[in-house]
Design an enzyme around this catalytic site. Structure first.
Site, PDB file in Angstrom:
ATOM      1  N   LYS A 114       0.815  -1.208   0.000  1.00  0.00           N
ATOM      2  CA  LYS A 114       0.000   0.000   0.000  1.00  0.00           C
ATOM      3  C   LYS A 114       0.859   1.272   0.000  1.00  0.00           C
ATOM      4  O   LYS A 114       0.413   2.324  -0.448  1.00  0.00           O
ATOM      5  CB  LYS A 114      -0.913   0.034   1.230  1.00  0.00           C
ATOM      6  CG  LYS A 114      -1.772  -1.194   1.469  1.00  0.00           C
ATOM      7  CD  LYS A 114      -2.914  -1.295   0.484  1.00  0.00           C
ATOM      8  CE  LYS A 114      -4.028  -2.222   0.929  1.00  0.00           C
ATOM      9  NZ  LYS A 114      -3.695  -3.636   1.019  1.00  0.00           N
TER      10      LYS A 114
HETATM   11  C1  LIG Z   1      -4.359  -4.778   0.541  1.00  0.00           C
HETATM   12  C2  LIG Z   1      -3.570  -6.021   0.484  1.00  0.00           C
HETATM   13  C3  LIG Z   1      -3.862  -7.018  -0.445  1.00  0.00           C
HETATM   14  C4  LIG Z   1      -5.040  -6.933  -1.387  1.00  0.00           C
HETATM   15  O1  LIG Z   1      -4.909  -5.926  -2.360  1.00  0.00           O
HETATM   16  P1  LIG Z   1      -6.219  -5.357  -3.083  1.00  0.00           P
HETATM   17  O2  LIG Z   1      -5.745  -4.208  -3.882  1.00  0.00           O
HETATM   18  O3  LIG Z   1      -7.161  -4.951  -1.985  1.00  0.00           O
HETATM   19  O4  LIG Z   1      -6.768  -6.461  -3.909  1.00  0.00           O
HETATM   20  C5  LIG Z   1      -3.033  -8.131  -0.488  1.00  0.00           C
HETATM   21  N1  LIG Z   1      -2.007  -8.265   0.367  1.00  0.00           N
HETATM   22  C6  LIG Z   1      -1.706  -7.328   1.275  1.00  0.00           C
HETATM   23  C7  LIG Z   1      -0.562  -7.561   2.201  1.00  0.00           C
HETATM   24  C8  LIG Z   1      -2.468  -6.169   1.360  1.00  0.00           C
HETATM   25  O5  LIG Z   1      -2.169  -5.243   2.270  1.00  0.00           O
END
Ligand SMILES: *Cc1c(COP(=O)(O)O)cnc(C)c1O
Length: 494
Positions: A112
């Site tokens: 993120k």
């Molecule tokens: C948010 C997240 C995901 C999923 O990603 P999306 O964009 O919501 O599909 C997968 N792994 C981790 C560690 C995340 O923080």
């Protein structure tokens, strides 16, 4: 070319990308999309010659056309500097015959960060000299919350409020959020699931009474969830970067197709892969990997999306999601921009809890997308076999994707597994998967034991959490969330 954006549910009322980023979500509850996607291509030979920052500038200026080159350049320089602990920002490394795209080298150790180190900068530029304050309101299944707090803490004119589901994030994720410092941040647990929090946040955005009261104080609300275009766009960059790195190692030559397997929750990460494909990246298949909350596996298999099922708490909590918001954008592109159809599918989802797209659209979806899921036991086994076989330590989300990757036939293409979090964010579950003793041990004891077992150091920003004070003890019910936001606005922008 100028890219304008409009709601997935209403093709009128176009806005610029700056307006779309400031608003987060369209007033009718739809997500901002652009019909210009795919018209302007990213120049692949250049991408293969240049570094991450240059590619980020190229990708962002293709998608966010009302930002000037200088604006984009200064946002990119600020977002992807030494706040990432790798000069490649998202380095690619081998795992067996495949590849891991390491997306967790940012300040909060989750993918993120790639978007949330950028979004506040895009938002500040979009705000310009306009005197209004922006309060970011975000629901998190664990990782977005901390990444949003880290991205927005101390940003002029902005505040950030984060809601996370009480007891449904890891110890370390929890501490990352409740220890966040900064005068413009607010954090609150809610009694309920991530979906409850996300649904309520969407209602808060649609609450005209609240918007009116906040406007009097010069405050507008916006979103840092992946429904915001300003989060989606930066994620497109690392698909191009992964490709360039594969060319650089000699594993492929320019023009070869590459498959990507993506641990998926809200469908933001994998949608960025679809955008990359539309923008000219030679993508073979995009594989949606889910945990036991396998609503997307069912959807891509049957064409029916049905959220009426038990919500399961898994060891990959950031994917514990039954309503994958960004799928709405995919439906828009799948229907060739049929806003009415998207609006009616979303109404079905809201009112009946399910919708069906029919065989025609399903066939089209499956031309690009594949799917699979892994339960917790399979995920643990993969963590263990990847450590024992390849000497790579992976987190449970990455392990879900790796499980799915190992199961699908190799079709002669290189395959990249997106690795979305540092394993130490989930120390207890990773240690347990490796056969370590987790009984009666807290997150930090597990972190220590995992370091001892593997000889791999935990990142400082996680191990330092043990000395930090809890600053945000609040817990509330869903129906108190709007009041919490209003209170936070008053406090932060007083
Ligand atoms: C948010 C997240 C995901 C999923 O990603 P999306 O964009 O919501 O599909 C997968 N792994 C981790 C560690 C995340 O923080």
């Amino acid at each position: 070319m100028n890219m304008l954006y409009h709601s997935t549910r209403d093709c009128s009322n176009p806005v610029t990308s700056k307006q779309a980023i400031l608003q987060g979500i369209a007033p009718d509850g739809g997500l901002y999309v652009s019909d210009g996607l795919g018209q302007a291509r990213v120049d692949l030979p250049s991408v293969c010659q240049e570094g991450y920052q240059a590619t980020a500038r190229r990708v962002l200026s293709t998608l966010l056309t009302d930002y000037t080159e200088d604006e984009i350049a200064s946002c990119v320089a600020g977002a992807y500097g030494d706040n990432f602990d790798s000069p490649l920002v998202t380095p690619l490394s081998p795992v067996g015959k495949d590849w891991l795209l390491e997306l967790y080298h940012g300040p909060t150790c989750a993918f993120k960060d790639v978007a949330l180190q950028m979004l506040p900068r895009l938002m500040s530029v979009a705000r310009g000299s306009d005197g209004r304050h922006v309060m970011i309101v975000t629901a998190t299944s664990g990782d977005t919350g901390k990444a949003a707090l880290a991205g927005f803490a101390g940003v002029d004119g902005c505040g950030v409020t984060v809601f996370y589901p009480e007891g449904k994030v890891s110890d370390i994720q929890h501490l990352q959020m409740v220890t966040q410092e900064g005068g413009n941040v607010a954090v609150c647990a809610i009694r309920g699931t991530f979906d409850d929090a996300q649904t309520q946040v969407k209602r808060i955005f649609a609450d005209r009474g609240l918007a009116g009261r906040l406007a009097k104080g010069g405050v507008v609300l916006s979103s840092a969830n992946s429904i915001n275009v300003g989060r989606l766009a930066p994620q497109v960059t690392y698909y191009f970067s992964a490709y360039a790195q594969l060319v650089g190692t000699g594993a492929i030559v320019e023009g070869d197709e590459v498959d990507f397997v993506v641990p998926t929750g809200n469908f933001g990460d994998i949608l960025a892969g679809y955008y990359a494909k539309r923008m000219g990246l030679p993508v073979g298949r995009l594989v949606v990997a889910s945990n036991a909350n396998n609503v997307l596996t069912d959807f891509i298999t049957t064409g029916t999306y049905d959220r009426r099922r038990e919500f399961l708490k898994t060891i990959s909590p950031s994917m514990d999601i039954l309503v994958s918001s960004n799928l709405e954008r995919m439906l828009y592109y799948l229907t060739d921009g049929d806003c009415e159809r998207v609006a009616s599918l979303m109404a079905d989802l809201r009112e009946k809890g399910s919708y069906s797209i029919g065989d025609g659209l399903l066939g089209k979806l499956r031309e690009t997308f594949d799917c699979g899921f892994a339960d917790d036991d399979e995920t643990r086994q993969t963590i263990r076999s990847t450590w024992e076989g390849d000497h790579r330590l992976i987190d449970p989300h990455t392990a879900v994707a790796k499980t799915v990757l190992d199961r699908i036939p190799r079709e002669g293409r290189q395959r990249v597994c997106l690795s979305t979090a540092n394993p130490y964010k989930f120390s207890a579950d990773v240690l347990g998967a490796l056969g370590g003793n987790v009984e009666g041990r807290d997150g930090f004891a597990c972190m220590d034991a995992l370091q001892e077992l593997t000889g791999i150091a935990a990142p400082a920003q996680l191990s330092e959490l043990r000395d930090k004070a809890v600053l945000h003890p609040d817990v509330c019910d869903r129906d108190q969330m709007a009041a919490f936001v209003e209170g936070a606005c008053q406090r932060v922008f007083a």
